[in-house]
Design an enzyme around this catalytic site. Structure first.
Site, PDB file in Angstrom:
ATOM      1  N   PHE A 201     -24.666  -6.883   9.043  1.00  0.00           N
ATOM      2  CA  PHE A 201     -26.063  -6.947   9.479  1.00  0.00           C
ATOM      3  C   PHE A 201     -26.986  -6.046   8.668  1.00  0.00           C
ATOM      4  CE2 PHE A 201     -28.266  -3.598  11.811  1.00  0.00           C
ATOM      5  CZ  PHE A 201     -27.297  -2.608  11.939  1.00  0.00           C
ATOM      6  N   LYS A 202     -26.414  -5.094   7.937  1.00  0.00           N
ATOM      7  CA  LYS A 202     -27.239  -4.209   7.117  1.00  0.00           C
ATOM      8  C   LYS A 202     -28.103  -4.996   6.113  1.00  0.00           C
ATOM      9  CE  LYS A 202     -25.319  -0.425   8.840  1.00  0.00           C
ATOM     10  NZ  LYS A 202     -24.256  -0.906   9.755  1.00  0.00           N
ATOM     11  N   ASP A 203     -27.612  -6.192   5.737  1.00  0.00           N
ATOM     12  CA  ASP A 203     -28.382  -7.013   4.796  1.00  0.00           C
ATOM     13  C   ASP A 203     -29.743  -7.422   5.357  1.00  0.00           C
ATOM     14  OD1 ASP A 203     -26.450  -7.145   2.726  1.00  0.00           O
ATOM     15  OD2 ASP A 203     -25.373  -8.734   3.773  1.00  0.00           O
TER      16      ASP A 203
ATOM     17  N   LEU B 150     -31.721  -4.306   4.434  1.00  0.00           N
ATOM     18  CA  LEU B 150     -31.575  -3.789   3.067  1.00  0.00           C
ATOM     19  C   LEU B 150     -31.889  -4.831   2.003  1.00  0.00           C
ATOM     20  CD1 LEU B 150     -28.610  -1.399   3.710  1.00  0.00           C
ATOM     21  CD2 LEU B 150     -30.876  -0.762   2.857  1.00  0.00           C
TER      22      LEU B 150
END
Ligand SMILES: *Cc1c(COP(=O)(O)O)cnc(C)c1O
Length: 495
Positions: free
Chosen positions: A111-113, A116
């Protein structure tokens, strides 16, 4: 309306959004907060017809008030494009009576995408706006997913460098391979002989080191952060909660105004805080269920009002949640004091000095929207297996924690509200544990053989991110001790 940003500890105020994004962390060690949480200007039924990108614009423009429409739309279009393997960017999958909000369809399958992918665009736009003439050095501590996602976003972005510290023994095999094979002339990856808290504390100390900041400046560098302490991470994460509600409404799953619950597998408290912001902005959310693994410091906090980090740090099968110092909780603490920077700074000083603090009953009442829950590793594995057996849906070990907590909460409370579960990583990122849960061939030595079995069992195709690391050469082998993080940064920058 113009939103400005201030530190939760009172040392800085009146920054524009672009300035807060560039700085990352405030000079006094606090986190930047908007001076108010804006209300959505469109109704949920109006938002229900919007694409992910349109929703992103409607949310982000309210926070990034010094970005022009053209700038913001360019950031959004650059970020949420064909990098994602689905046009809807964040699909909602109904399984086991809940709605799994899949946040792992980007470059690095976690989920960091979601944030980011856009942060590098924010950063370069902000640098231009503020006539920054220095190279931005993104210093990042990672529990496994942020590092890769940040590097994927910043690799070969002009005017930036990125240095990532990860816990040597605290990440999955796929996570490690993803990081050490990272391309890009401006990327550096360092394994430290410590856990995530050590990495994050080391990075925060470097940020607070005034002498070092001066040396950096002379060398033509300035630090910023890609961790969720950066407000440029938090704002994009609000978007998918607004979008999820809109999707439920558009699909006829809920009535307009119907309240839903949200369950989030939590580590640094960034993702769930974004859900809280969405609620504050007007999304009909009732409970925010904060799901922890065996490192259940947040569960204990929501039960007792005491935050106590003095306990063993446990390495679990959900490594991205192996955290005892949840940085973003400071933002909730700040809000629950009625935005009192002295009181917030006092509690954070207690945490640093004594390893614990206790909030007042009044503050606790302010946080009543949050419920803590936790799942042991066995409960995590059981949840993954059960949902797979019942529905065929395969989830990763972090989402498994949330799923187990959701089931327990539903049984114990009898609360039947529709629930969105944040699904934070592809099962392929933690294939070994997922296959252990499902009961097939987890103990194979070769990770790629495990991945192949997972493909056969789940029928979900192997993501591009996994194909890429199969044959990619290792480019990063640097290791350092906790005490040497600063020295290592200097070496990398040639200072
Ligand atoms: C980072 C991460 C989490 C925890 O998110 P926070 O915002 O730190 O609470 C959960 N699951 C996965 C897969 C992650 O990468």
């Amino acid at each position: 309306m113009n939103i400005v940003y201030q530190s939760t500890r009172g040392g800085e105020k009146g920054l524009t959004a672009s300035q807060a994004i560039l700085k990352g962390l405030a000079g006094d060690g606090g986190l930047f907060m908007p001076n108010q949480i804006p209300q959505l200007e469109l109704s949920m039924s109006e938002l229900a017809g919007k694409t992910y990108q349109e929703t992103a614009y409607e949310v982000m423009r309210l926070f990034l008030t010094d970005f022009t429409e053209e700038e913001l739309k360019a950031c959004i279009d650059g970020a949420y494009d064909g990098k994602f393997d689905t046009e809807v960017i964040a699909p909602l999958v109904k399984a086991d009576g809940a709605y799994y909000l899949e946040l792992f369809h980007g470059n690095t399958i976690a989920f960091k995408d979601m944030a980011l992918s856009i942060l590098p665009y924010f950063m370069t736009t902000a640098a231009k706006k503020n006539h920054l003439d220095k190279e931005i050095v993104i210093l990042t501590a990672t529990s496994g997913d942020t590092g890769k996602a940040a590097m994927a976003g910043f690799a070969d972005v002009k005017g930036t460098r990125i240095i990532v510290f990860y816990p040597r023994d605290g990440v999955s095999r796929v996570q490690k391979l993803q990081m050490v094979t990272q391309k890009g002339d401006n990327t550096a990856v360092v394994a430290i002989d410590g856990n995530f808290d050590d990495a994050q504390t080391g990075v925060k100390q470097i940020f607070a080191d005034k002498e070092f900041a001066r040396e950096m400046e002379e060398g033509g560098f300035v630090f910023s952060s890609a961790n969720s302490i950066n407000i440029g991470r938090l704002v994009p994460q609000i978007v998918y909660y607004v979008y999820a509600y809109g999707q439920l409404l558009a699909g006829g799953e809920i009535a307009d105004g119907e309240k839903i619950n949200v369950t989030v597998p939590t580590g640094n408290f960034g993702n769930i805080l974004a859900a809280y912001f969405a609620k504050k902005m007007g999304v009909p959310i009732d409970k925010l269920i904060c799901a922890s693994n065996d490192n259940k410091v947040l569960y204990d906090f929501f039960c007792t009002g005491t935050y106590d980090k003095k306990r063993d740090f446990l390495l679990t099968i959900s490594p991205s949640m192996d955290i005892l110092i949840s940085s973003n909780l400071e933002r909730l603490i700040y809000l629950s004091t009625g935005c009192d920077p002295e009181e917030t700074a006092g509690l954070m000083a207690e945490l640093a000095e004594k390893g614990e603090y206790t909030v007042t009953d009044e503050m606790k009442a302010q946080m009543a929207d949050f419920l803590g829950g936790f799942a042991t590793q066995q409960e995590d594995l059981d949840a993954i297996r059960q949902v797979f057996q019942d529905t065929g849906y395969v989830m990763d070990t972090h989402t498994g924690v949330a799923s187990a907590v959701y089931r327990k909460y539903k049984t114990e409370s009898g609360d039947e509200k529709k629930t969105v579960i944040a699904s934070t990583a592809s099962p392929y990122k933690f294939a070994g544990s997922v296959m252990e849960a499902i009961g097939e061939g987890a103990l194979l030595e070769d990770e790629f053989e495990v991945i192949e079995r997972l493909r056969r069992v789940s029928g979900v195709s192997v993501p591009q991110a996994v194909e890429e690391i199969r044959t990619a050469p290792v480019r990063h082998t640097r290791v350092c001790s906790r005490a040497d993080m600063k020295k290592t940064v200097k070496e990398i920058l040639g200072l």
